[in-house]
Design an enzyme around this catalytic site. Structure first.
Site, PDB file in Angstrom:
ATOM      1  N   ARG A 177       0.849  -1.190   0.000  1.00  0.00           N
ATOM      2  CA  ARG A 177       0.000   0.000   0.000  1.00  0.00           C
ATOM      3  C   ARG A 177       0.882   1.237   0.000  1.00  0.00           C
ATOM      4  O   ARG A 177       2.014   1.210   0.479  1.00  0.00           O
ATOM      5  CB  ARG A 177      -0.890   0.008   1.252  1.00  0.00           C
ATOM      6  CG  ARG A 177      -1.911  -1.107   1.254  1.00  0.00           C
ATOM      7  CD  ARG A 177      -2.963  -0.906   2.332  1.00  0.00           C
ATOM      8  NE  ARG A 177      -2.412  -0.800   3.666  1.00  0.00           N
ATOM      9  CZ  ARG A 177      -2.971  -0.111   4.647  1.00  0.00           C
ATOM     10  NH1 ARG A 177      -4.077   0.564   4.437  1.00  0.00           N
ATOM     11  NH2 ARG A 177      -2.420  -0.081   5.835  1.00  0.00           N
ATOM     12  N   LYS A 230       3.877 -11.388   9.910  1.00  0.00           N
ATOM     13  CA  LYS A 230       3.223 -11.270   8.597  1.00  0.00           C
ATOM     14  C   LYS A 230       3.680 -12.383   7.648  1.00  0.00           C
ATOM     15  O   LYS A 230       4.855 -12.468   7.298  1.00  0.00           O
ATOM     16  CB  LYS A 230       3.547  -9.886   8.025  1.00  0.00           C
ATOM     17  CG  LYS A 230       2.829  -9.548   6.763  1.00  0.00           C
ATOM     18  CD  LYS A 230       2.434  -8.092   6.765  1.00  0.00           C
ATOM     19  CE  LYS A 230       2.972  -7.316   5.602  1.00  0.00           C
ATOM     20  NZ  LYS A 230       2.616  -5.904   5.705  1.00  0.00           N
ATOM     21  N   ARG A 252      -1.165  -1.326  14.760  1.00  0.00           N
ATOM     22  CA  ARG A 252      -0.075  -2.025  15.453  1.00  0.00           C
ATOM     23  C   ARG A 252      -0.578  -2.518  16.795  1.00  0.00           C
ATOM     24  O   ARG A 252      -1.344  -1.814  17.459  1.00  0.00           O
ATOM     25  CB  ARG A 252       1.095  -1.073  15.737  1.00  0.00           C
ATOM     26  CG  ARG A 252       1.777  -0.528  14.528  1.00  0.00           C
ATOM     27  CD  ARG A 252       2.758  -1.561  13.942  1.00  0.00           C
ATOM     28  NE  ARG A 252       3.397  -0.998  12.768  1.00  0.00           N
ATOM     29  CZ  ARG A 252       2.874  -1.022  11.537  1.00  0.00           C
ATOM     30  NH1 ARG A 252       1.721  -1.609  11.335  1.00  0.00           N
ATOM     31  NH2 ARG A 252       3.500  -0.471  10.520  1.00  0.00           N
TER      32      ARG A 252
HETATM   33  P1  ATP Z   1       0.897  -1.625   7.859  1.00  0.00           P
HETATM   34  O1  ATP Z   1       1.303  -2.825   8.658  1.00  0.00           O
HETATM   35  O2  ATP Z   1       1.587  -0.389   8.244  1.00  0.00           O
HETATM   36  O3  ATP Z   1      -0.592  -1.530   7.744  1.00  0.00           O
HETATM   37  P2  ATP Z   1       0.848  -2.771   5.522  1.00  0.00           P
HETATM   38  O4  ATP Z   1       0.915  -4.101   6.174  1.00  0.00           O
HETATM   39  O5  ATP Z   1      -0.449  -2.313   5.039  1.00  0.00           O
HETATM   40  O6  ATP Z   1       1.428  -1.764   6.486  1.00  0.00           O
HETATM   41  P3  ATP Z   1       1.607  -3.273   3.004  1.00  0.00           P
HETATM   42  O7  ATP Z   1       1.588  -2.090   2.191  1.00  0.00           O
HETATM   43  O8  ATP Z   1       0.463  -4.212   2.974  1.00  0.00           O
HETATM   44  O9  ATP Z   1       1.890  -2.783   4.426  1.00  0.00           O
HETATM   45  O10 ATP Z   1       2.884  -4.162   2.728  1.00  0.00           O
HETATM   46  C1  ATP Z   1       4.165  -3.568   2.558  1.00  0.00           C
HETATM   47  C2  ATP Z   1       4.958  -3.720   3.818  1.00  0.00           C
HETATM   48  O11 ATP Z   1       5.093  -5.091   4.170  1.00  0.00           O
HETATM   49  C3  ATP Z   1       6.397  -3.256   3.637  1.00  0.00           C
HETATM   50  O12 ATP Z   1       6.498  -1.886   3.941  1.00  0.00           O
HETATM   51  C4  ATP Z   1       7.195  -4.126   4.600  1.00  0.00           C
HETATM   52  O13 ATP Z   1       7.162  -3.596   5.895  1.00  0.00           O
HETATM   53  C5  ATP Z   1       6.399  -5.400   4.630  1.00  0.00           C
HETATM   54  N1  ATP Z   1       6.931  -6.464   3.746  1.00  0.00           N
HETATM   55  C6  ATP Z   1       7.490  -6.370   2.526  1.00  0.00           C
HETATM   56  N2  ATP Z   1       7.772  -7.577   2.025  1.00  0.00           N
HETATM   57  C7  ATP Z   1       7.371  -8.472   2.941  1.00  0.00           C
HETATM   58  C8  ATP Z   1       7.386  -9.886   3.003  1.00  0.00           C
HETATM   59  N3  ATP Z   1       7.853 -10.632   2.021  1.00  0.00           N
HETATM   60  N4  ATP Z   1       6.894 -10.461   4.117  1.00  0.00           N
HETATM   61  C9  ATP Z   1       6.403  -9.737   5.145  1.00  0.00           C
HETATM   62  N5  ATP Z   1       6.363  -8.394   5.136  1.00  0.00           N
HETATM   63  C10 ATP Z   1       6.835  -7.764   4.052  1.00  0.00           C
END
Ligand code: ATP
Length: 267
Positions: A62, A126, A263
């Site tokens: 995102r 994640k 978070r």
């Molecule tokens: P937030 O947790 O702040 O809501 P988000 O989870 O929505 O953020 P996304 O945009 O869905 O974030 O995913 C991108 C983020 O996920 C990156 O900024 C990094 O922190 C994390 N990320 C990137 N690659 C991976 C991966 N392979 N596995 C787990 N996390 C990752």
């Protein structure tokens, strides 16, 4: 040990149920972003399309964030799906997609939890990310829309990648030993069923399922807006339109997805 199959459209479709049989499946060795590719092909698409990349080099998250992956160690794919709904009716879609991924993984005895709005957690970290990008479709822009649903699932994460991500990451290495066509088809079946149901019933079909899978029910959480705490409180779950509910010192608050992040609160 048998080597896992390396993804073929024919074999993926062999494992698919009727709702998924209508999907055109394409597999490429490498691309920048499967979401970007499908978004660019939307004007030509007449059927839903699944694009699987054996390697994705510029995966997106995102708000311009990136999703990292490595060939053979991640499952990276996007599904373009046409809804007879206006774009604004798709706000709850990331939650329905999270439920579908969780239900598909449960078939392999993998028990995941969901973090609002778009993350799939395994043992609190994640495991998978979802990015949905949508566009109006058709001559009357308000009657139909396309969603491009990008999903990345970690099967293995090396140290360098984990350091680059800089946040707790989960992976399940034995997923890479499974028949990848069958794994992909199981996900596609669950997604197709969920998307058909979402079109007909909206979030009503998913609110309770999402809340059952919620990672943080009753736990202290913070909603961040560009890094700044917007709300702090006890996580409740999602409501009937997919907003996140938390109980704060000033009452119950409902948060829309926008670019806010959730978070767990560290004590
Ligand atoms: P937030 O947790 O702040 O809501 P988000 O989870 O929505 O953020 P996304 O945009 O869905 O974030 O995913 C991108 C983020 O996920 C990156 O900024 C990094 O922190 C994390 N990320 C990137 N690659 C991976 C991966 N392979 N596995 C787990 N996390 C990752």
């Amino acid at each position: 040990m048998n080597l896992p199959s390396i993804l073929s459209p024919e074999r993926i479709l062999e494992h698919c149920r009727p709702a998924a049989q209508a999907v055109t499946v394409k597999v490429v060795d490498e691309t920048g972003s499967t979401n970007a590719d499908l978004l660019a092909s939307l004007p030509e698409l007449t059927t839903p399309m699944l694009l699987v990349a054996r390697q994705q080099t510029a995966g997106r998250g995102r708000a311009g964030r990136s999703w990292l992956s490595e060939a053979g160690k991640s499952l990276t794919f996007s599904l373009a799906w046409r809804f007879n709904l206006p774009v604004q009716s798709l706000v709850g879609l990331p939650l329905a997609v999270g439920v579908a991924i969780a239900e598909a993984l449960a078939m392999f005895q993998v028990s995941v939890r969901l973090k609002w709005p778009n993350d799939v957690l395994y043992q609190g970290r994640k495991l998978a990310g979802v990015l949905i990008e949508s566009a109006s479709a058709g001559h009357v822009p308000h009657e139909a829309s396309w969603a491009v649903i990008g999903i990345g699932i970690n099967m293995a994460v090396n140290e360098q990648m984990a350091a680059q991500i800089g946040r707790p990451v989960a992976s399940i290495s034995w997923l890479a030993d499974l028949d990848q066509d069958m794994l992909m088809a199981t996900l596609l079946n669950a997604l197709s069923d969920a998307l058909v149901q979402f079109e007909h019933e909206g979030m009503d079909a998913f609110t309770q399922r999402w809340n059952t899978l919620h990672a943080y029910t009753g736990q202290p959480v913070v909603i961040l807006d560009h890094g700044q705490a917007l709300h702090e409180g006890m996580a409740v779950g999602v409501d009937r339109i997919g907003r996140f509910l938390l109980d704060t010192a000033y009452g119950r608050v409902a948060v829309m997805a926008g670019d806010v992040s959730l978070r767990a609160k560290e004590n």
